[in-house]
Write a protein that holds these residues in place. Structure first.
Motif, PDB file in Angstrom:
ATOM      1  N   MET A  19      21.489  -3.840  37.365  1.00 29.30           N
ATOM      2  CA  MET A  19      20.660  -4.480  36.338  1.00 29.30           C
ATOM      3  C   MET A  19      21.418  -5.604  35.650  1.00 29.30           C
ATOM      4  O   MET A  19      20.871  -6.690  35.430  1.00 29.30           O
ATOM      5  CB  MET A  19      20.251  -3.415  35.309  1.00 29.30           C
ATOM      6  CG  MET A  19      19.223  -3.893  34.308  1.00 29.30           C
ATOM      7  SD  MET A  19      17.617  -4.127  35.103  1.00 29.30           S
ATOM      8  CE  MET A  19      16.604  -4.465  33.669  1.00 29.30           C
ATOM      9  N   TYR A  62      22.346  -3.364  23.305  1.00 33.24           N
ATOM     10  CA  TYR A  62      22.937  -2.478  24.308  1.00 33.24           C
ATOM     11  C   TYR A  62      24.265  -1.900  23.800  1.00 33.24           C
ATOM     12  O   TYR A  62      24.504  -0.702  23.883  1.00 33.24           O
ATOM     13  CB  TYR A  62      23.135  -3.266  25.612  1.00 33.24           C
ATOM     14  CG  TYR A  62      23.967  -2.564  26.660  1.00 33.24           C
ATOM     15  CD1 TYR A  62      23.577  -1.339  27.178  1.00 33.24           C
ATOM     16  CD2 TYR A  62      25.143  -3.134  27.127  1.00 33.24           C
ATOM     17  CE1 TYR A  62      24.329  -0.699  28.144  1.00 33.24           C
ATOM     18  CE2 TYR A  62      25.901  -2.506  28.093  1.00 33.24           C
ATOM     19  CZ  TYR A  62      25.502  -1.290  28.594  1.00 33.24           C
ATOM     20  OH  TYR A  62      26.254  -0.661  29.539  1.00 33.24           O
ATOM     21  N   CYS A 103      13.726  -6.486  24.921  1.00 33.84           N
ATOM     22  CA  CYS A 103      15.109  -6.047  25.138  1.00 33.84           C
ATOM     23  C   CYS A 103      15.382  -4.615  24.701  1.00 33.84           C
ATOM     24  O   CYS A 103      16.209  -3.940  25.300  1.00 33.84           O
ATOM     25  CB  CYS A 103      16.080  -6.972  24.404  1.00 33.84           C
ATOM     26  SG  CYS A 103      16.201  -8.560  25.199  1.00 33.84           S
ATOM     27  N   TRP A 130      17.406   1.887  27.974  1.00 35.20           N
ATOM     28  CA  TRP A 130      17.483   2.412  29.344  1.00 35.20           C
ATOM     29  C   TRP A 130      18.895   2.233  29.900  1.00 35.20           C
ATOM     30  O   TRP A 130      19.477   3.163  30.456  1.00 35.20           O
ATOM     31  CB  TRP A 130      16.455   1.686  30.220  1.00 35.20           C
ATOM     32  CG  TRP A 130      16.444   2.166  31.641  1.00 35.20           C
ATOM     33  CD1 TRP A 130      15.842   3.296  32.123  1.00 35.20           C
ATOM     34  CD2 TRP A 130      17.072   1.530  32.760  1.00 35.20           C
ATOM     35  NE1 TRP A 130      16.061   3.405  33.468  1.00 35.20           N
ATOM     36  CE2 TRP A 130      16.812   2.345  33.886  1.00 35.20           C
ATOM     37  CE3 TRP A 130      17.829   0.371  32.918  1.00 35.20           C
ATOM     38  CZ2 TRP A 130      17.276   2.022  35.159  1.00 35.20           C
ATOM     39  CZ3 TRP A 130      18.293   0.042  34.180  1.00 35.20           C
ATOM     40  CH2 TRP A 130      18.020   0.863  35.289  1.00 35.20           C
ATOM     41  N   ILE A 139      14.885  -2.110  27.482  1.00 35.85           N
ATOM     42  CA  ILE A 139      15.880  -2.332  28.545  1.00 35.85           C
ATOM     43  C   ILE A 139      17.251  -1.858  28.072  1.00 35.85           C
ATOM     44  O   ILE A 139      17.977  -1.171  28.797  1.00 35.85           O
ATOM     45  CB  ILE A 139      15.961  -3.832  28.934  1.00 35.85           C
ATOM     46  CG1 ILE A 139      14.592  -4.328  29.408  1.00 35.85           C
ATOM     47  CG2 ILE A 139      16.991  -4.048  30.037  1.00 35.85           C
ATOM     48  CD1 ILE A 139      14.563  -5.816  29.702  1.00 35.85           C
ATOM     49  N   LEU A 181      19.792  -8.817  24.165  1.00 33.56           N
ATOM     50  CA  LEU A 181      20.046  -7.590  24.925  1.00 33.56           C
ATOM     51  C   LEU A 181      21.431  -6.993  24.651  1.00 33.56           C
ATOM     52  O   LEU A 181      21.564  -5.811  24.366  1.00 33.56           O
ATOM     53  CB  LEU A 181      19.885  -7.853  26.419  1.00 33.56           C
ATOM     54  CG  LEU A 181      20.031  -6.622  27.308  1.00 33.56           C
ATOM     55  CD1 LEU A 181      18.807  -5.731  27.171  1.00 33.56           C
ATOM     56  CD2 LEU A 181      20.242  -7.010  28.753  1.00 33.56           C
TER      57      LEU A 181
END
Lengths: 293, 348
Positions: free
Chosen positions: A111, A179, A92, A98, A95, A175
C-alpha cells in the motif's frame, strides 16, 4: 538551547544555531517584512518612490475588499481549501487506520509503495495527469458512460476538478500524520473497548479519534495551507469561473506588475490562513508546537 | 457448578469452577496468554471448544461473552475521566448518564477510591490505575474476569499489596477470576487452584499446596518454588516409594506418577526439607557450604556435594535459630532428609 550546546559543543552548536537563524531570517522574516511593507505602500512609478506620495496607506487592502469579484474569490478559496482538507481527511482516516491496525506487514508495504510512487513525479505532472483524466473526452467520462452510469459526458474542469485534483495531490500529507498517530495507539485499547461491548463507531469516536487527534490536526494544517496556497491545480484543472485566489495574486505580480497590490493580496491570504489554522487547532484543542512536531 | 472447559493450545482440557480464583502459571511463551485470548474470544480455537456455563462459545464474539478482560497494559482510556472509563461498558450498552455516574461511584467505593471519578487516568498511581481497570471490567457484571499479568508493571512492594487486594476483591464480588502469571509466588499466594503450563502443554492443575508438595512433573517441581534435583536411574518402585541410584548416591523418595524401574529420573528435595548437622531421615548427603544468603527470618545456604566427580550445588534453608549451629563455610558435614519429603519424577 543549552541542550544543543551540551550535545554538540559550543562551536558546532553555534554553527547549527546560526544556520537555523539564518534560514529563519532569510526565508521567513525578511520576505515577510518586505511583503508587509510593500502591501502598505501605494504603487508608484519609479521616480516617485520615496517621495511625498510614498506613505503607508491601506488602499491596497481596500481595493480587495471593494472589488466586485476578488473578495468572493478570496472566501471561495478559503472555503474550497477547507473542503479539500475535509475530503482528504475522510479519505485518509480509514486508510490510515487500516494501515496502522488492520493490515498485515506485506499489505502495508504494498500500500505504501502504491501511495508513494505517484509522488515521485512532480506536482505539475500529477496535475497534468488529472487534466487528462478529467478531460471532456477523457478516460473518466468514457468509463462512466461505458458503465452506463451517465448518458452525456460531464465538464469536470472547474471547482469540482480543482478540489479532486488537490485532494489527490495532498493525500500523503494527511495520511502520514494520521497513520503515525494511530500506529502509537496500544492495540489493547481497541480490544478493551470491544470487550466492553463498544460498537466500531463508538471505538473510533471515543478511543481512536481522541488518540489520533494530534495527527489529524497536523494533517489538516498541512493540507489546508498547501491547498490555499496552491497554484498549479487551479491553473490546470480550473475553469474561467473557478479562479483560485493565488491566480489573482500571480496576476498582480507578473501580469499587471503591481507588486504592492499583489503583496497586499498575499498578506491577506496569509492572515486568513493563519486565522483558520489557529481556529482549527483551538477546535482540536491542540497547540501549534505539538501539531507540527 | 461447572464454569467451563477449554481445549486449546496443545490439546488440553481444564475446568474452572464458578467463583474460584484460578491461575494459569507458566514461563513466558508457554501459551498462557493465547489460552486467555481463546477464553475471552479475541482468538478462535482451531480445534476444540470453550464452554462457559455449559454453553459452547464457538463464534461468539468477545463482547457477547460473560467475560471481561484486564489487559497487561491495563488499557485505560487516557482521554476519559476515571468515572467515564469505569462506565464505558455501560455507555456502550446505552445506559443513561445519571445511572452510569451512580454505578461508577458504587464501583469506586468498592475499589476504595471514592471521589476519584473526575480525575484523569494519568493522574493516578500504578496501584490506583490497576483498581480502576478492575472496576471498569466489573461494571459490565461479568461472570468471569480474565487477568493478563496485570501486576507485572508494578514495583515489588505494590505488587505484594495488590495481591491481597485482588484476592479480597475476588472473594467479595464472587466473580470467577482467571489469572495469568509467570510469577509462581504470585500464583501460589492468591489462587484457589493453579494450572501450570509449559510449551503449550498443561503440566498440572491443583491447589498451591498440592503443586508445592506433590508436583506431577519435573517441570512443576522446578518451576514452583525452589527445589534441589539429584539425577539417576530408578532401581525399584514399591508401595509408593521409589529408589534412585545415581552418581551422587542412592536415595529414596515418594514415587511420582507413572514411574517405572529403569527409567531416567530425578529426585527433588526442597531446601527446607534438607536438615544440616542432624541426620534426619533415611537419605544422606555429604556437603560443604559455599556461602550463606541471609534473608531475614531465614538464610539460604548454598552447598557443594562432596565426593562426586561433577560439582553439584544444593541449597538448604536454615532458620534464624539454627544459624548458630550451622556448619562453618567449607567444613564438610552430613545432611539428611526423609523419603517422605522427597519426590522422584521421571525425566520428561
Amino acid at each position: 538551547m543549552t541542550e544543543i550546546f551540551d550535545r554538540f559543543g559550543k562551536p558546532l552548536g553555534g554553527i547549527f544555531l546560526g544556520l537555523a537563524l539564518l534560514w529563519l531570517a532569510g526565508m521567513v522574516l525578511v520576505p515577510g517584512v518586505f511583503m508587509i511593507n510593500a502591501s502598505l505602500r501605494p504603487h508608484l512609478p519609479p521616480p516617485l518612490r520615496g517621495g511625498e506620495l510614498d506613505v503607508y496607506v491601506l488602499d491596497n487592502f481596500a481595493y480587495l475588499i471593494n472589488h466586485v469579484n476578488h473578495g468572493r474569490i478570496f472566501f471561495k478559496t478559503v472555503w474550497s481549501s477547507a473542503l479539500v482538507t475535509l475530503a482528504t481527511l475522510l479519505l485518509c482516516y480509514p486508510i490510515a487506520f487500516w494501515l496502522a491496525k488492520v493490515a498485515r506487514r506485506w499489505q502495508v508495504a504494498v500500500m505504501l509503495v502504491l501511495l508513494l510512487i505517484p509522488y515521485l513525479m512532480n506536482e505539475v505532472l500529477r496535475g497534468l495527469a488529472w487534466y487528462i483524466i478529467l478531460a471532456f473526452s477523457g478516460p473518466l467520462n468514457a468509463i462512466l458512460i461505458g458503465l452506463g452510469l451517465m448518458d452525456e459526458p460531464v465538464r469536470w474542469y472547474g471547482d469540482g476538478g480543482v478540489v479532486a485534483g488537490m485532494a489527490y495531490a495532498y493525500l500523503l500529507f494527511m495520511l502520514f500524520p494520521i497513520y503515525n498517530a494511530i500506529s502509537t495507539l496500544d492495540r489493547a485499547q481497541i480490544d478493551a473497548a470491544r470487550d466492553l461491548g463498544a460498537s466500531a463507531w463508538r471505538i473510533h469516536r471515543r478511543v481512536v479519534l481522541p488518540h489520533a487527534k494530534v495527527g489529524i490536526a497536523t494533517g489538516c494544517v498541512f493540507v489546508f495551507m498547501m491547498a490555499a496556497g496552491s497554484y498549479v491545480a487551479p491553473a490546470l484543472l480550473g475553469a474561467p469561473g473557478s479562479r483560485w485566489f493565488t491566480q489573482i495574486v500571480y496576476e498582480w505580480f507578473f501580469e499587471i506588475g503591481n507588486w504592492n497590490r499583489g503583496a497586499a493580496y498575499g498578506v491577506a491570504l496569509m492572515a486568513m490562513c493563519l486565522a483558520v489554522v489557529l481556529g482549527l487547532l483551538a477546535l482540536f484543542r491542540v497547540n501549534l508546537a505539538s501539531a507540527v512536531k | 457448578m461447572r464454569f467451563g472447559a477449554t481445549r486449546a493450545v496443545k490439546s488440553l482440557s481444564l475446568d474452572v469452577r464458578q467463583g474460584e480464583f484460578f491461575s494459569i502459571l507458566g514461563p513466558s511463551g508457554c501459551g498462557k496468554t493465547t489460552l486467555l485470548r481463546l477464553i475471552s474470544g479475541f482468538q478462535q480455537p482451531t480445534a476444540g471448544q470453550v464452554l462457559i456455563n455449559g454453553t459452547d462459545m464457538a463464534g461468539v464474539p468477545s463482547n457477547m461473552r460473560a467475560t471481561a478482560m484486564i489487559f497487561q497494559s491495563l488499557a485505560l482510556f487516557p482521554f476519559m475521566r476515571v468515572w467515564e472509563n469505569i462506565a464505558f461498558g455501560l455507555e456502550a450498552r446505552g445506559v443513561g448518564t445519571a445511572e452510569r455516574r451512580r454505578e461508577a461511584e458504587r464501583l469506586l467505593e468498592l475499589i476504595a477510591l471514592p471521589g476519584y471519578g473526575n480525575r484523569m487516568p494519568g493522574e493516578l498511581s500504578g496501584g490506583q490505575r490497576q483498581r480502576v481497570a478492575i472496576a471498569r471490567a466489573l461494571a459490565i457484571q461479568p461472570q468471569v474476569l480474565l487477568l493478563d499479568e496485570p501486576l507485572s508493571a508494578l514495583d515489588l512492594k505494590l505488587r505484594q499489596h495488590m495481591r491481597a487486594e485482588l484476592r479480597d476483591l475476588q472473594k467479595r464480588t464472587g466473580v470467577t477470576f482467571i489469572y495469568i502469571t509467570h510469577d509462581q509466588s504470585e500464583a501460589l499466594a492468591m489462587s484457589d487452584r493453579v494450572a501450570v503450563m509449559n510449551a503449550g502443554q498443561l503440566q498440572q492443575v491443583g491447589s498451591p499446596q498440592e503443586l508445592y508438595s506433590h508436583p506431577a512433573t519435573s517441570f512443576v517441581a522446578q518451576f514452583v518454588g525452589e527445589n534441589n534435583a539429584l539425577m539417576g536411574t530408578v532401581t525399584e518402585v514399591s508401595g509408593g516409594t521409589a529408589v534412585l541410584e545415581g552418581p551422587q548416591g542412592r536415595f529414596a523418595g515418594r514415587a511420582g506418577p507413572g514411574l517405572k524401574p529403569g527409567a531416567k529420573a530425578r529426585l527433588y528435595v526442597r531446601p527446607e526439607a534438607l536438615s544440616p548437622s542432624r541426620e534426619i531421615g533415611e537419605n544422606r548427603l555429604k556437603l560443604a557450604i559455599e556461602r550463606f544468603d541471609f534473608e531475614g527470618a531465614f538464610a539460604t545456604a548454598y552447598a557443594v556435594l562432596q565426593g562426586t566427580g561433577s560439582p553439584q550445588r544444593m541449597s538448604l534453608t536454615i532458620s534464624q535459630q539454627g544459624l548458630s549451629d550451622a556448619p562453618a563455610i567449607g567444613a564438610p558435614f552430613t545432611a539428611g532428609f526423609s523419603a517422605e519429603d522427597a519426590i522422584v519424577l521421571s525425566d520428561d
